[in-house]
Design a protein around this motif. Sequence first.
Motif, short mmCIF file in Angstrom:
data_model
loop_
_atom_site.label_atom_id
_atom_site.label_comp_id
_atom_site.label_asym_id
_atom_site.label_seq_id
_atom_site.Cartn_x
_atom_site.Cartn_y
_atom_site.Cartn_z
N LEU A 1 0.52 -1.71 0.57
CA LEU A 1 -0.06 -0.43 -0.48
C LEU A 1 0.94 1.38 0.15
O LEU A 1 0.07 2.38 0.09
CB LEU A 1 -0.91 -0.32 1.25
CG LEU A 1 -1.42 -1.22 1.31
CD1 LEU A 1 -2.80 -0.83 2.25
CD2 LEU A 1 -2.75 -1.09 0.31
N GLY A 2 1.86 0.81 -0.35
CA GLY A 2 2.51 2.54 -0.15
C GLY A 2 3.13 3.28 1.44
O GLY A 2 3.03 4.20 1.21
N SER A 3 2.59 2.32 2.09
CA SER A 3 2.37 3.37 3.93
C SER A 3 3.66 2.64 4.78
O SER A 3 4.26 1.99 4.72
CB SER A 3 1.36 2.30 4.35
OG SER A 3 0.16 2.29 3.95
N ARG A 4 3.24 3.14 5.99
CA ARG A 4 4.75 3.34 6.78
C ARG A 4 4.70 2.18 7.92
O ARG A 4 3.78 2.37 8.70
CB ARG A 4 5.45 4.38 7.35
CG ARG A 4 5.87 5.13 6.50
CD ARG A 4 7.14 5.83 7.31
NE ARG A 4 6.42 6.74 8.87
CZ ARG A 4 7.33 7.13 9.36
NH1 ARG A 4 8.86 6.81 10.06
NH2 ARG A 4 6.74 7.60 11.07
N ALA A 5 5.04 1.06 7.61
CA ALA A 5 4.96 -0.31 8.76
C ALA A 5 4.50 0.10 10.28
O ALA A 5 4.14 0.32 11.05
CB ALA A 5 5.85 -1.35 9.38
N LEU A 6 5.71 1.33 10.90
CA LEU A 6 6.17 2.16 11.84
C LEU A 6 4.70 3.19 12.06
O LEU A 6 4.16 3.16 13.54
CB LEU A 6 6.81 3.03 12.47
CG LEU A 6 7.54 3.22 13.00
CD1 LEU A 6 7.84 2.37 14.30
CD2 LEU A 6 8.89 4.79 12.95
N ASP A 7 4.41 4.04 11.48
CA ASP A 7 2.72 4.51 11.79
C ASP A 7 1.45 3.96 12.30
O ASP A 7 1.25 3.56 13.37
CB ASP A 7 2.38 5.34 10.17
CG ASP A 7 3.47 6.41 10.44
OD1 ASP A 7 3.86 6.45 11.11
OD2 ASP A 7 3.63 7.15 8.72
N TRP A 8 1.73 2.50 11.68
CA TRP A 8 0.78 1.18 12.14
C TRP A 8 1.09 0.46 13.75
O TRP A 8 -0.18 0.72 14.25
CB TRP A 8 0.00 0.39 10.95
CG TRP A 8 -0.46 1.17 10.11
CD1 TRP A 8 -0.87 1.25 9.62
CD2 TRP A 8 -0.05 0.13 8.39
NE1 TRP A 8 -1.62 1.47 7.96
CE2 TRP A 8 -0.70 1.17 7.60
CE3 TRP A 8 0.46 -1.57 8.18
CZ2 TRP A 8 -1.33 0.23 6.30
CZ3 TRP A 8 0.10 -1.78 6.56
CH2 TRP A 8 -0.45 -1.20 5.60
N VAL A 9 1.71 0.56 13.86
CA VAL A 9 2.72 -0.20 14.92
C VAL A 9 1.93 1.00 16.15
O VAL A 9 1.75 0.74 17.27
CB VAL A 9 3.69 -1.04 14.83
CG1 VAL A 9 4.15 -1.17 15.86
CG2 VAL A 9 3.89 -2.26 14.15
N LEU A 10 2.80 2.42 16.50
CA LEU A 10 2.37 2.90 16.68
C LEU A 10 1.14 3.76 16.77
O LEU A 10 0.71 4.68 18.15
CB LEU A 10 3.39 4.50 16.67
CG LEU A 10 5.13 3.92 16.63
CD1 LEU A 10 6.01 5.03 16.33
CD2 LEU A 10 5.50 3.32 18.28
#
Length: 330
Positions: free
Chosen positions: A267-276
Amino acid sequence: MPDPLPPTPVPDAPLVRDLSEEALLARIVPLLPRGRATLLPPGDDAAVVTAPDGRFVVTTDILVEDRHFRRRWSHGEDVGARAAVQNLADVAAMGAEPTAIVVALAVPGDLPVDWVEGLARGLAGVCAPLGVGVVGGDLSGAPLVVVSVTAHGDLGGRAPVLRSGARVGDVLAHAGVLGLSAAGLALLEAGRPQDDPTAVAHHLRPVAPLASGPAAARAGATAMMDVSDGLLRDGARLAAASGVVLDLDGAALGPELERVAAAAEVLGSRALDWVLGGGEDHGLLATFPEGVPLPESFRAIGRVRAGEGGAVLVDGRTPGGPRGWDHFGG
């Protein structure tokens, strides 16, 4: 995992408006578990539930269609399971054993009856294995589906575990998953649920470590809360209540990042944004005195430090990106 798209409607299947309230209840109530603490089940003006501790924990939460779930990809079973989990997780976060729930349900007349029966099965699927009774509630008509659950729990003679007890030097630990529900939601919104069925399944029917709350209380947890609005936002609530700073260990978040990395790449997203910042995983965030063995389900993810209360850091620095879910700010 459940199919992320609702089933094709059955021709001539009854709708809610085709039944009286009594007839609809007659189809729902037999599907609901009585529970180990129930003395008087549904059928009277109120239920009667035991409170052997002399105290009881109580919490309530609400699910609103198109705000918390969408019927175009959520079955009734999904919504029922989610409604149960998010309330029972709050009970567990106090260190209590859940005992009973009551459910207020508002539905539109054109809703298929089997969707409502599915919701009852979803509630039962979470509650029955735990010995939790679904002991009553209320029905109403409405333009959309609204599910409100009130849950009760038993402290078993222990003091409740509050958000305000974290102390400088404590170990910060987490039970459950982080970011998986946010990844599943992003995939559903992008129309790509097939790219990570596990994440989608977790978003539709989150699985919370409910037994971990009482286990943490028995192990001496100093503070605890359910992570429903994201690690940063809920962590900040715990930190503010305790007057401390939480410093997350970035390396300890590696397994969480790895779990959602493929979906983030798609999806071109940041995994860290989801985790945090991702919510609705319903894990448990807790603090424990240094040297205390952590319950099996918990994993250390940081430390409690001195500083201006309410801050959550990652490796000593303020992280960027989303801060978590706010019900009015988005």
